[in-house]
Design a protein around this motif. Sequence first.
Motif, PDB file in Angstrom:
ATOM      1  N   LEU A   5      33.167  43.956  41.517  1.00 25.23           N
ATOM      2  CA  LEU A   5      34.059  43.691  40.396  1.00 25.23           C
ATOM      3  C   LEU A   5      35.516  43.878  40.812  1.00 25.23           C
ATOM      4  CD1 LEU A   5      34.429  42.974  37.447  1.00 25.23           C
ATOM      5  CD2 LEU A   5      34.024  45.378  36.842  1.00 25.23           C
ATOM      6  N   GLY A   6      35.777  44.931  41.603  1.00 27.35           N
ATOM      7  CA  GLY A   6      37.139  45.148  42.086  1.00 27.35           C
ATOM      8  C   GLY A   6      37.621  44.007  42.965  1.00 27.35           C
ATOM      9  N   GLY A   7      36.744  43.487  43.843  1.00 23.74           N
ATOM     10  CA  GLY A   7      37.110  42.366  44.694  1.00 23.74           C
ATOM     11  C   GLY A   7      37.403  41.113  43.895  1.00 23.74           C
ATOM     12  N   PHE A   8      36.572  40.840  42.898  1.00 23.07           N
ATOM     13  CA  PHE A   8      36.808  39.674  42.039  1.00 23.07           C
ATOM     14  C   PHE A   8      38.145  39.791  41.317  1.00 23.07           C
ATOM     15  CE2 PHE A   8      36.702  37.659  37.877  1.00 23.07           C
ATOM     16  CZ  PHE A   8      36.375  36.347  38.213  1.00 23.07           C
ATOM     17  N   LEU A   9      38.413  40.970  40.746  1.00 22.18           N
ATOM     18  CA  LEU A   9      39.657  41.164  40.003  1.00 22.18           C
ATOM     19  C   LEU A   9      40.874  41.143  40.925  1.00 22.18           C
ATOM     20  CD1 LEU A   9      38.552  43.942  37.490  1.00 22.18           C
ATOM     21  CD2 LEU A   9      38.855  41.504  37.039  1.00 22.18           C
ATOM     22  N   ALA A  10      40.708  41.631  42.158  1.00 20.14           N
ATOM     23  CA  ALA A  10      41.808  41.563  43.116  1.00 20.14           C
ATOM     24  C   ALA A  10      42.191  40.117  43.377  1.00 20.14           C
ATOM     25  CB  ALA A  10      41.418  42.246  44.422  1.00 20.14           C
ATOM     26  N   GLY A  11      41.196  39.254  43.515  1.00 20.37           N
ATOM     27  CA  GLY A  11      41.472  37.845  43.734  1.00 20.37           C
ATOM     28  C   GLY A  11      42.027  37.157  42.508  1.00 20.37           C
ATOM     29  N   CYS A  25      32.641  38.893  46.538  1.00 18.63           N
ATOM     30  CA  CYS A  25      33.124  38.402  45.243  1.00 18.63           C
ATOM     31  C   CYS A  25      34.601  38.027  45.205  1.00 18.63           C
ATOM     32  CB  CYS A  25      32.838  39.453  44.157  1.00 18.63           C
ATOM     33  SG  CYS A  25      31.075  39.646  43.813  1.00 18.63           S
ATOM     34  N   MET A  26      35.401  38.461  46.185  1.00 17.43           N
ATOM     35  CA  MET A  26      36.815  38.104  46.131  1.00 17.43           C
ATOM     36  C   MET A  26      37.068  36.596  46.185  1.00 17.43           C
ATOM     37  SD  MET A  26      40.159  39.270  48.304  1.00 17.43           S
ATOM     38  CE  MET A  26      40.052  40.981  47.816  1.00 17.43           C
ATOM     39  N   PRO A  27      36.346  35.816  47.009  1.00 21.12           N
ATOM     40  CA  PRO A  27      36.595  34.365  46.980  1.00 21.12           C
ATOM     41  C   PRO A  27      36.433  33.756  45.590  1.00 21.12           C
ATOM     42  CG  PRO A  27      35.314  34.947  48.917  1.00 21.12           C
ATOM     43  CD  PRO A  27      35.391  36.184  48.072  1.00 21.12           C
ATOM     44  N   LEU A  28      35.497  34.282  44.805  1.00 23.52           N
ATOM     45  CA  LEU A  28      35.341  33.802  43.431  1.00 23.52           C
ATOM     46  C   LEU A  28      36.577  34.143  42.603  1.00 23.52           C
ATOM     47  CD1 LEU A  28      31.622  34.865  42.784  1.00 23.52           C
ATOM     48  CD2 LEU A  28      32.500  32.592  43.425  1.00 23.52           C
ATOM     49  N   LEU A  39      44.201  43.480  52.576  1.00 20.03           N
ATOM     50  CA  LEU A  39      44.210  42.664  53.792  1.00 20.03           C
ATOM     51  C   LEU A  39      43.395  41.392  53.598  1.00 20.03           C
ATOM     52  CD1 LEU A  39      43.741  45.372  56.577  1.00 20.03           C
ATOM     53  CD2 LEU A  39      45.778  44.009  56.161  1.00 20.03           C
ATOM     54  N   TYR A  40      42.245  41.562  52.983  1.00 19.33           N
ATOM     55  CA  TYR A  40      41.347  40.430  52.735  1.00 19.33           C
ATOM     56  C   TYR A  40      42.024  39.402  51.830  1.00 19.33           C
ATOM     57  CZ  TYR A  40      36.820  38.195  51.633  1.00 19.33           C
ATOM     58  OH  TYR A  40      35.776  37.316  51.474  1.00 19.33           O
ATOM     59  N   LYS A  41      42.664  39.887  50.758  1.00 16.24           N
ATOM     60  CA  LYS A  41      43.272  38.944  49.818  1.00 16.24           C
ATOM     61  C   LYS A  41      44.462  38.219  50.422  1.00 16.24           C
ATOM     62  CE  LYS A  41      45.203  38.069  45.341  1.00 16.24           C
ATOM     63  NZ  LYS A  41      45.597  38.541  43.999  1.00 16.24           N
TER      64      LYS A  41
END
Length: 250
Positions: A140-146, A85-88, A182-184
């Motif tokens: 949800l955390g990955g999306f919000l991080a992005g 979900c982070m790319p989104l 790291l991912y972001k």
Amino acid sequence: MFSGDLTVFLYIGVIALAAGFVHSAIGFGFGIVAVTLLPLVVEVRQSHVVISTASVPVLMMAAWAYRDGADWSALWRALVGAAICMPLGLLAFEWVSPDWLIRGTGMAILAMVGISFRNRRRAKMEMKSSGGSSWFAGALGGFLAGAVTIAGPPVAAYALSQPWEQARFKAFLNQFLFAVSLYKVTGLAVRGFIDQETLVQSAALAPMAIIGIQVGAIFSRRLSTQRFHVFVAIALVAVAVYFVVRGAGE
């Protein structure tokens, strides 16, 4: 807005110290405090990039400090959700108004805190963790991080629902946040957001945040597990209400 002014460096240092202290004391919050205060001295979108870049060494230190006792089964599910979900979220960061994203974040946190109390009662009765919701919390955390540089609250709300002691809570949360940082940063670098100015500002932010983490760790050791959980729950609700009311600010 940032031209080597010593006053700006000092402001960034104080903000970083506060963000690091809060993060270590409750297990998350570096991004929340920094995103709230850093735009006072750095342009809003630039501040998000700076915080994301500085988060890598800061969260690496936090993950090392709380390296023992993580729930690996829940952790890998959360990381898979974040990776998907982070790319989104990164696309939302570029295209969508920060205001409704931040207000939506507040609503999501309130909902997850409510759910966490119900799950916590079940977990205490069954004396085991529920893996399924860690995937949703991580997503949800990955999306919000992005999108808004704030990954902690959904995952903290999930961890709060588990029958974990303070050390295990912080180990799970900080290892998740370090991997997500790291991912972001990789995604931001690929998209061309990280430049020399970003690196200079991050270098001003990270060392003071690491000092704040050490001080916060000393403070948090004085809290029992029950008081720590209450402290985290209050912090989550306060953050959520603040986000819903304030949005992205001016």
